[in-house]
Scaffold this motif. Structure first.
Motif, PDB file in Angstrom:
ATOM      1  N   THR A  61      26.679 -27.308   0.993  1.00  0.00           N
ATOM      2  CA  THR A  61      26.416 -26.355  -0.084  1.00  0.00           C
ATOM      3  C   THR A  61      27.696 -25.897  -0.782  1.00  0.00           C
ATOM      4  O   THR A  61      27.618 -25.227  -1.808  1.00  0.00           O
ATOM      5  CB  THR A  61      25.681 -25.117   0.464  1.00  0.00           C
ATOM      6  OG1 THR A  61      26.519 -24.463   1.451  1.00  0.00           O
ATOM      7  CG2 THR A  61      24.379 -25.513   1.136  1.00  0.00           C
ATOM      8  N   LEU A  72      28.356 -23.981  -4.387  1.00  0.00           N
ATOM      9  CA  LEU A  72      29.017 -22.678  -4.458  1.00  0.00           C
ATOM     10  C   LEU A  72      30.237 -22.712  -5.367  1.00  0.00           C
ATOM     11  O   LEU A  72      30.564 -21.711  -6.027  1.00  0.00           O
ATOM     12  CB  LEU A  72      29.432 -22.226  -3.058  1.00  0.00           C
ATOM     13  CG  LEU A  72      28.327 -21.719  -2.130  1.00  0.00           C
ATOM     14  CD1 LEU A  72      28.881 -21.465  -0.733  1.00  0.00           C
ATOM     15  CD2 LEU A  72      27.709 -20.438  -2.681  1.00  0.00           C
ATOM     16  N   ASP A  98      28.787 -18.295  -8.657  1.00  0.00           N
ATOM     17  CA  ASP A  98      27.609 -17.637  -8.081  1.00  0.00           C
ATOM     18  C   ASP A  98      26.389 -17.741  -8.986  1.00  0.00           C
ATOM     19  O   ASP A  98      25.269 -17.985  -8.514  1.00  0.00           O
ATOM     20  CB  ASP A  98      27.925 -16.165  -7.799  1.00  0.00           C
ATOM     21  CG  ASP A  98      28.847 -15.994  -6.603  1.00  0.00           C
ATOM     22  OD1 ASP A  98      29.277 -17.027  -6.040  1.00  0.00           O
ATOM     23  OD2 ASP A  98      29.136 -14.840  -6.240  1.00  0.00           O
ATOM     24  N   ALA A 112      25.040 -21.261  -8.929  1.00  0.00           N
ATOM     25  CA  ALA A 112      24.457 -21.553  -7.614  1.00  0.00           C
ATOM     26  C   ALA A 112      23.103 -20.864  -7.453  1.00  0.00           C
ATOM     27  O   ALA A 112      22.150 -21.461  -6.928  1.00  0.00           O
ATOM     28  CB  ALA A 112      25.418 -21.111  -6.508  1.00  0.00           C
ATOM     29  N   LYS A 113      23.016 -19.616  -7.902  1.00  0.00           N
ATOM     30  CA  LYS A 113      21.727 -18.909  -7.827  1.00  0.00           C
ATOM     31  C   LYS A 113      20.695 -19.584  -8.717  1.00  0.00           C
ATOM     32  O   LYS A 113      19.512 -19.654  -8.377  1.00  0.00           O
ATOM     33  CB  LYS A 113      21.914 -17.444  -8.222  1.00  0.00           C
ATOM     34  CG  LYS A 113      22.695 -16.630  -7.205  1.00  0.00           C
ATOM     35  CD  LYS A 113      22.908 -15.196  -7.697  1.00  0.00           C
ATOM     36  CE  LYS A 113      23.713 -14.392  -6.691  1.00  0.00           C
ATOM     37  NZ  LYS A 113      23.996 -13.007  -7.162  1.00  0.00           N
ATOM     38  N   ARG A 144      20.691 -19.325  -2.002  1.00  0.00           N
ATOM     39  CA  ARG A 144      20.868 -17.918  -1.629  1.00  0.00           C
ATOM     40  C   ARG A 144      22.343 -17.699  -1.314  1.00  0.00           C
ATOM     41  O   ARG A 144      22.796 -17.872  -0.181  1.00  0.00           O
ATOM     42  CB  ARG A 144      19.995 -17.577  -0.426  1.00  0.00           C
ATOM     43  CG  ARG A 144      18.503 -17.696  -0.724  1.00  0.00           C
ATOM     44  CD  ARG A 144      17.671 -17.300   0.473  1.00  0.00           C
ATOM     45  NE  ARG A 144      16.242 -17.340   0.182  1.00  0.00           N
ATOM     46  CZ  ARG A 144      15.286 -17.034   1.040  1.00  0.00           C
ATOM     47  NH1 ARG A 144      15.612 -16.678   2.287  1.00  0.00           N
ATOM     48  NH2 ARG A 144      14.013 -17.086   0.690  1.00  0.00           N
ATOM     49  N   VAL A 145      23.080 -17.307  -2.327  1.00  0.00           N
ATOM     50  CA  VAL A 145      24.539 -17.337  -2.281  1.00  0.00           C
ATOM     51  C   VAL A 145      25.092 -16.450  -1.177  1.00  0.00           C
ATOM     52  O   VAL A 145      25.924 -16.885  -0.369  1.00  0.00           O
ATOM     53  CB  VAL A 145      25.115 -16.923  -3.652  1.00  0.00           C
ATOM     54  CG1 VAL A 145      26.627 -16.791  -3.576  1.00  0.00           C
ATOM     55  CG2 VAL A 145      24.731 -17.942  -4.711  1.00  0.00           C
ATOM     56  N   ASP A 146      24.666 -15.193  -1.111  1.00  0.00           N
ATOM     57  CA  ASP A 146      25.236 -14.262  -0.138  1.00  0.00           C
ATOM     58  C   ASP A 146      24.965 -14.711   1.296  1.00  0.00           C
ATOM     59  O   ASP A 146      25.856 -14.649   2.156  1.00  0.00           O
ATOM     60  CB  ASP A 146      24.685 -12.853  -0.359  1.00  0.00           C
ATOM     61  CG  ASP A 146      25.196 -12.242  -1.653  1.00  0.00           C
ATOM     62  OD1 ASP A 146      26.296 -12.640  -2.095  1.00  0.00           O
ATOM     63  OD2 ASP A 146      24.498 -11.389  -2.231  1.00  0.00           O
ATOM     64  N   ARG A 199      27.062 -17.926   2.028  1.00  0.00           N
ATOM     65  CA  ARG A 199      28.483 -17.608   2.168  1.00  0.00           C
ATOM     66  C   ARG A 199      28.756 -16.898   3.490  1.00  0.00           C
ATOM     67  O   ARG A 199      29.731 -17.205   4.182  1.00  0.00           O
ATOM     68  CB  ARG A 199      28.942 -16.747   0.996  1.00  0.00           C
ATOM     69  CG  ARG A 199      30.443 -16.426   1.047  1.00  0.00           C
ATOM     70  CD  ARG A 199      30.879 -15.548  -0.103  1.00  0.00           C
ATOM     71  NE  ARG A 199      30.915 -16.287  -1.350  1.00  0.00           N
ATOM     72  CZ  ARG A 199      30.162 -16.022  -2.400  1.00  0.00           C
ATOM     73  NH1 ARG A 199      29.301 -15.016  -2.354  1.00  0.00           N
ATOM     74  NH2 ARG A 199      30.255 -16.728  -3.498  1.00  0.00           N
TER      75      ARG A 199
END
Length: 340
Positions: A220, A224, A228, A231-232, A237-239, A242
């Motif tokens: 991923t 990323l 952000d 990616a979203k 689901r970025v957070d 990460r």
């Protein structure tokens, strides 16, 4: 005009070739570490011993004396290299290695507390180092969180946490008995001089789980790196991703530190070296891990046989001597780029 598909194929071929060459180099240095010593053993005899056909003498020297140390160097270097590449790509900062942002400092502080304050040793120290690294990572992430985490903020917070941990270790060392302080200082420097099979097995068990998870989730990173928002938009689901990658990178660093101590600059150097060899502009995860293993094995070989004389140097002395000039070079070139 070269098409995107052709460029991708060319990059994939080069990555595969570089990975294969690095793997062969790691294997060669690993076998050399088992062969060279006060009682030299020919490489064919080393291979025969590893396959179960060695003499009693060769079994004792290779399997009991040299193999744990060589395996420790291989596993620790691989974990440091993979951890450093994950941090650097995730935070988009070449300085974002675990030894710079405080993860290894937290592991070291926990180990020193066990050695000096609690007076314990054995497998308790590696377990404490692993726990300390993970706890420090959580602290750094929490302090750097401001509706999300940016690379420069996490690096700055990590440097501050590393400084606090270093100050605490210095205080503990000044208050400790001289003999215990000397033992702790060797551990802080990074050394395989007293590594045992129990520590190697513990690291292997953790890495069997962590490495595949890191490589799988590491796919991923390409998304990323688009940003952000992009990616979203692609459904990531970025957070959560990460945070999971940071946790895996911190765990890999903690496992490596628990076995060999906070060996300086291995995680920091592996990614940039792999990037230069691959010529892709970013560190590949597997090549970076193999570079970490190669650097660690070579540094430990030099510490044992080339630089030590009557006494074996800790491996961290060698990696520090190599890594510090590279850090200065990186800062100098980055400063020139900023001025231009």
């Amino acid at each position: 005009m070269t098409s995107v598909v052709e460029v991708h194929r060319r990059t994939a071929r080069r990555t595969a070739a570089v990975t294969a060459v690095l793997a062969v180099a790691v294997l060669a240095v690993f076998l050399l570490a088992l062969s060279v010593g006060d009682f030299p053993i020919a490489l064919p005899d080393v291979v025969r011993t590893l396959l179960g056909g060695g003499t009693v003498r060769d079994d004792y020297i290779v399997l009991r004396l040299r193999l744990p140390r060589a395996l420790a160097g291989l596993l620790v270097g691989f974990a440091f290299g993979l951890s450093g590449a994950l941090f650097q790509r995730l935070l988009r900062n070449p300085l974002a290695s675990p030894d710079v942002i405080g993860v290894t400092a937290g592991s070291s502080l926990a180990a020193v507390l066990c050695l000096i304050t609690l007076g314990v040793s054995g497998l308790v120290v590696p377990a404490a180092a692993l726990t300390g690294g993970l706890a420090t990572s959580v602290l750094i992430y929490a302090l750097a969180w401001r509706r999300g985490v940016t690379g420069h903020r996490l690096v700055l917070v990590g440097i501050g946490v590393a400084a606090l941990a270093a100050s605490a270790m210095s205080y503990l060392l000044t208050r400790a008995d001289v003999r215990i302080a000397a033992q702790a200082l060797v551990w802080i420097t990074g050394s395989f001089n007293r590594v045992a099979w129990g520590e190697v097995r513990m690291a292997a068990v953790f890495l069997v789980v962590l490495v595949p998870a890191a490589l799988l989730l590491g796919r991923t990173l390409t998304v990323l790196e688009l940003g952000d928002d992009a990616a979203k938009g692609l459904g990531l689901r970025v957070d959560r991703v990460r945070l999971a990658l940071l946790a895996l990178a911190a765990a890999l660093c903690g496992v490596a530190t628990s076995v060999g101590g906070p060996i300086a600059f291995v995680a920091f150097l592996s990614g940039p070296i792999a990037t230069r060899v691959l010529r892709t502009g970013r560190p590949g995860l597997v090549p970076s891990a193999l570079v970490g293993a190669l650097v660690t094995l070579l540094a430990d070989f030099a510490a044992q046989h080339l630089l030590s004389g009557a006494h074996q140097l800790p491996v961290g002395v060698v990696t520090g001597a190599v890594g510090a000039p590279y850090l200065l070079y990186l800062l100098a070139t980055a400063n020139r780029g900023a001025r231009s």
